[in-house]
Design a protein around this motif. Structure first.
Motif, mmCIF file in Angstrom:
data_model
loop_
_atom_site.group_PDB
_atom_site.id
_atom_site.type_symbol
_atom_site.label_atom_id
_atom_site.label_comp_id
_atom_site.label_asym_id
_atom_site.label_seq_id
_atom_site.Cartn_x
_atom_site.Cartn_y
_atom_site.Cartn_z
ATOM 1 N N ALA A 250 0.838 -1.203 0.000
ATOM 2 C CA ALA A 250 0.000 0.000 0.000
ATOM 3 C C ALA A 250 0.871 1.251 0.000
ATOM 4 C CB ALA A 250 -0.924 0.003 1.214
ATOM 5 N N TYR B 290 -6.754 1.810 1.446
ATOM 6 C CA TYR B 290 -5.448 2.373 1.798
ATOM 7 C C TYR B 290 -5.443 2.871 3.241
ATOM 8 C CZ TYR B 290 -3.861 2.110 -3.035
ATOM 9 O OH TYR B 290 -3.469 1.642 -4.267
ATOM 10 N N ILE C 168 -4.263 -2.773 -4.242
ATOM 11 C CA ILE C 168 -3.117 -2.894 -3.337
ATOM 12 C C ILE C 168 -2.301 -4.157 -3.608
ATOM 13 C CG2 ILE C 168 -2.334 -3.054 -0.933
ATOM 14 C CD1 ILE C 168 -4.694 -1.262 -0.164
#
Length: 202
Positions: free
Chosen positions: A70, A126, A175
């Motif tokens: 991330a 995130y 991600i």
């Protein structure tokens, strides 16, 4: 009529209507290779499981890897990061070095870097990466602090929790690579359920 239908096919898209059923089935099975790999790994592992504490790394380490991915925002290197992380833990254990302090430092450092550069302040998944990684790390440390008889059940819960985390990433397709999320999720799910069954039958 057939010529007209063929002419309207989008360029670069093969006409698969004539493919045999067995070929389509084989193609569909092949696309699920992360699931088959996870099932094979889980079957081999569960055949020789002890107290289950050896599985703790399977929900702490991936959570740390997801946090790293991330921060750098490079899903395409997911498998390389996962393999490198597992190799590092194996080497540390061979050298008789406890990997957990290093993992804890990595989680805190990555969370700080991600918050500073803004990656972990993005909305959605995130923003959830640092609390997620910290939660899995804290849960892992809890496993180490309780008796082994209780720790095995906590590890099973941690695996099932991370299987859910994997499913969220797989669905979002963000991600981490989808293939890794599929592999990790199936592995966590099967090992978590399998460990519970083993512990309950003892």
């Amino acid at each position: 009529m057939a010529d007209s239908a063929r002419a309207t096919d989008p360029p670069g898209i093969p006409n698969v209507t004539g493919r045999p059923g067995w070929l389509r089935a084989a193609s569909a099975v092949g696309r699920r290779w992360p699931t088959w790999l996870a099932l094979a790994w889980a079957a081999i592992s569960l055949a020789d499981v002890s107290d289950g504490l050896e599985y703790m790394v399977l929900f702490v380490l991936p959570a740390t890897g997801y946090l790293f991915l991330a921060v750098v925002d490079l899903p395409r290197i997911t498998w390389a990061v996962g393999l490198a992380a597992m190799a590092t833990v194996v080497v540390l254990r061979m050298l008789d070095i406890n990997p957990w302090p290093a993992l804890a430092v990595a989680v805190v450092t990555l969370a700080a870097v991600g918050l500073i550069n803004g990656q972990l302040r993005k909305p959605g998944l995130y923003a959830l990466q640092s609390p997620g990684a910290l939660a899995f790390m804290a849960f892992g440390l809890l496993v180490l602090a309780v008796p082994t008889t209780v720790g095995g059940y906590l590890v099973a819960a941690g695996l099932l929790g991370h299987a859910t985390w994997d499913a969220v990433h797989w669905r979002a397709d963000k991600i981490v690579s989808r293939s890794f999320a599929e592999w990790c999720g199936v592995l966590d799910l099967v090992l978590g359920v399998g460990l519970l069954v083993v512990l309950l039958l003892r």
